[in-house]
Write an enzyme that holds these catalytic residues in place. Structure first.
Site: not given
Ligand code: GLU
Length: 486
Positions: A252-256
Site C-alpha cells: 500500500s501507498k500509505r505504508h510507503g
C-alpha cells in the site's frame, strides 16, 4: 464469442503494483484469446477522486505497454468509458428494478440511519439496513421521488435463500441472503455506487470476463442477484489473490510501498517489472515451460493461462525484483545501457569530463537498479574518506608499508606519462612492479585504493586512473602517500 475484458481502476491515486498486475493479467487474457481489452474509469465515488489520477492511469498503462482497444482516450463503440460521463445511464436501469421489486427507493436520512445503527449496536446486533422504506407503497414512493425529496435506491435482497456465483478460480461461492445488506445502488447525488455501476457497465460493454481482486469475492453473489433480476447472463468471474508486502499486510501507498511509476523512476526497467509482476501469483505451465523465468510480453501472451493463477496471496519480494532487474540490465544492448545510464551518471559526474562509454563498460553488469548508480560512481567525482587499513590485503600480499613503496614508485612514473590512456597506465605500472620485485597486485591494489578510496570498485586501477585523468590521479596518490606516512 469474442472475449472482452476490462481493467476498471478508480482514480484514487497512482497505479499500485496490485493494480498493475490485475491490468496485466486482464490484458494477457484478452490478447491470448484474440479478444478486446478495455479501460474503464470508475469515478462514481467522487469524494475519493484524486486530481490528476486519470491522466496518471493513462500514462502508466502506456509506460507498461498495456495498450487497450477501447477506453476514454482512445474511443470505442461502447463509450463513454468514464462512469461519471455515463451518469444518465444508470437511473433508468435502477427504476426497472424498482418496477420489478428487485430494488426500492429509500428516504431515510443520515441521522435516522445513524440512530437505528446505534440502537442495533447497543443490542449487540450487526447492523444492516432494516428495509424500513420497503413498506412504503410504490405509488407513494414514486410520488415522493417526483416531488424532489432526496432519495437513494437500494437493492432488495431476499430475506431467505442464498445468493451465489461460479468463480473460475474459487469455484462455487455462496452467501446466505440474510447476511447480505440492501446496498445503495443509486446515491443521493444521482450517481451509482460501484455495486451497481460495475454490473450495468460490464453488461452494456459486453464484458465476457471480469478479472479483479478477491476483495470483491464476497460482494459478487449480490451482483449476481442483479444479473438475475435483469435476466442478463453474468460474465465469467476470475477473482485474484492480493499482492502482499509480507504475510500480514497488502502492498500500500500509505505504508510507503512504491507504485509502478515509482519503480520506473527508481531505475527499474519496465520489462523487468512486467516479467516479475507476471510471475507474482501466476505460474506458466511447467510441462511446457519448465523452469523458464524470462518472458517477453509476447511470450507472456503465449503462455498465459488461467490454470496457472494461484489462490494464495503473492508476496512482493524486492530481492527477486532486483535480481530480475539486474538480469535485464546485464542482457541489455550496450548502447541502450549507455543511454539509460547517462542521466544517472550525470547526477554526480556532470561536467567532470569522464568517458561515459568506458564507465558504462565497467558498470553494465554491475548495475542492479539504476538508482544505485550515482552512489556507485560518486568516488570518481570526489575521493571518499577512507581508512588506511584497506591498503592491507592478504591475498594481494600487500600492507601499508608495501603500499607506501608502491605509491612512491608510481607517482613520478605516472607524472612522466603524457598519454594517459588505460593501456599506457597499465604498462607503466606493470613494468614498475616487475623492475622493483613487486607482484602485480602489490602495485595495482595500493594504486587503486589511493585513487578510489574504496575496497571494491567497478574497474581496476588502470581504468579508474584513465577515467579521473592524470591530474586527479596524481593528487589522490599524493593524499595516499601522506595518509600512509602518518
Ligand atoms: N474500480 C474498482 C477498483 O478500483 C475495480 C473493481 C473491478 O474491477 O470490478 O478496485
Amino acid at each position: 464469442m469474442t472475449v472482452r475484458t476490462r481493467f476498471a481502476p478508480s482514480p484514487t491515486g497512482y497505479l499500485h503494483l496490485g493494480g498493475l498486475r490485475t491490468a496485466l493479467y486482464t490484458y494477457l487474457f484478452a490478447r491470448k484469446n484474440g479478444g478486446k481489452f478495455i479501460l474503464r474509469i470508475e469515478d462514481t465515488d467522487q469524494e475519493r477522486e484524486v486530481p490528476g489520477a486519470v491522466d496518471k492511469i493513462y500514462n502508466s498503462m502506456k509506460l507498461a505497454g498495456l495498450d487497450y482497444d477501447e477506453g476514454p482516450d482512445v474511443g470505442g463503440d461502447y463509450g463513454p468509458y468514464i462512469q461519471s460521463q455515463r451518469r444518465d445511464t444508470y437511473l433508468p436501469y435502477a427504476m426497472q428494478l424498482v418496477e420489478s421489486g428487485a430494488a426500492y427507493p429509500c428516504f431515510c436520512s443520515v441521522e435516522e440511519l445513524q440512530q437505528r445503527r446505534d440502537a442495533a449496536t447497543a443490542r449487540g446486533e450487526q447492523w444492516k439496513y432494516d428495509k424500513h422504506c420497503l413498506s412504503i407503497p410504490r405509488e407513494e414512493a414514486l410520488e415522493r421521488m417526483r416531488s424532489g425529496e432526496p432519495f437513494v435506491i437500494r437493492q432488495n435482497v431476499p430475506t431467505t435463500g442464498t445468493a451465489s456465483f461460479e468463480d473460475a478460480l474459487y469455484g462455487h461461492v455462496e452467501a446466505p441472503c440474510d447476511t447480505l445488506d440492501d446496498n445503495v445502488l443509486i446515491k443521493q447525488d444521482g450517481l451509482p455506487t460501484y455495486n451497481f455501476a460495475n454490473v450495468i457497465d460490464d453488461h452494456l460493454m459486453g464484458i465476457t470476463h471480469v478479472m479483479r481482486g478477491t476483495e470483491y469475492l464476497s460482494s459478487t453473489p449480490k451482483y449476481n442477484l442483479l444479473y438475475e433480476a435483469f435476466g442478463w447472463t453474468p460474465p465469467v468471474y476470475i477473482h485474484m489473490s492480493p499482492v502482499m508486502k509480507d504475510a500480514s499486510r497488502k502492498l500500500s501507498k500509505r505504508h510507503g510501498d512504491p507504485g509502478f511509476e515509482d519503480l520506473l523512476s527508481q531505475g527499474y526497467v519496465k520489462d523487468a517489472i512486467i516479467n516479475f509482476i507476471a510471475l507474482l501469483g501466476w505460474c506458466p505451465d511447467v510441462k511446457k515451460y519448465g523452469e523458464k523465468e524470462f518472458f517477453t510480453m509476447d511470450e507472456l501472451i503465449e503462455a498465459f493461462d488461467l490454470n496457472g493463477l494461484s489462490k494464495s496471496p503473492a508476496i512482493f519480494n524486492t530481492e527477486k525484483l532486483n535480481w530480475f532487474n539486474h538480469e535485464y540490465i546485464s542482457r541489455m544492448d550496450f548502447d541502450k545501457y549507455l543511454e539509460m545510464a547517462t542521466p544517472w551518471f550525470d547526477k554526480v559526474l556532470a561536467g567532470k569530463n569522464i568517458d561515459y562509454r568506458c564507465l558504462a563498460g565497467l558498470m553494465h553488469t554491475r548495475t542492479e537498479v539504476f538508482g544505485n548508480v550515482p552512489d556507485q560512481v560518486r568516488f570518481l567525482a570526489e575521493l571518499p574518506e577512507y581508512d588506511a587499513e584497506i591498503y592491507t590485503h592478504k591475498k594481494m600480499k600487500t600492507n601499508p608499508e608495501i603500499a607506501l613503496r608502491a605509491l612512491e614508485l608510481a607517482r613520478p612514473a605516472l607524472a612522466a606519462l603524457d598519454n594517459f590512456s588505460e593501456e599506457a597506465v597499465k604498462e607503466v605500472l606493470m613494468n614498475l612492479a616487475a623492475a622493483n620485485e613487486l607482484k602485480t597486485g602489490q602495485m595495482m591494489w595500493p594504486v587503486r585504493i589511493a585513487i578510489s578510496g574504496l575496497a571494491s570498485t567497478p574497474g581496476g586501477a588502470t581504468e579508474i586512473a584513465y577515467l579521473i585523468g592524470k591530474q586527479e590521479t596524481l593528487r589522490r596518490i599524493d593524499l595516499g602517500i601522506e595518509k600512509l606516512k602518518r
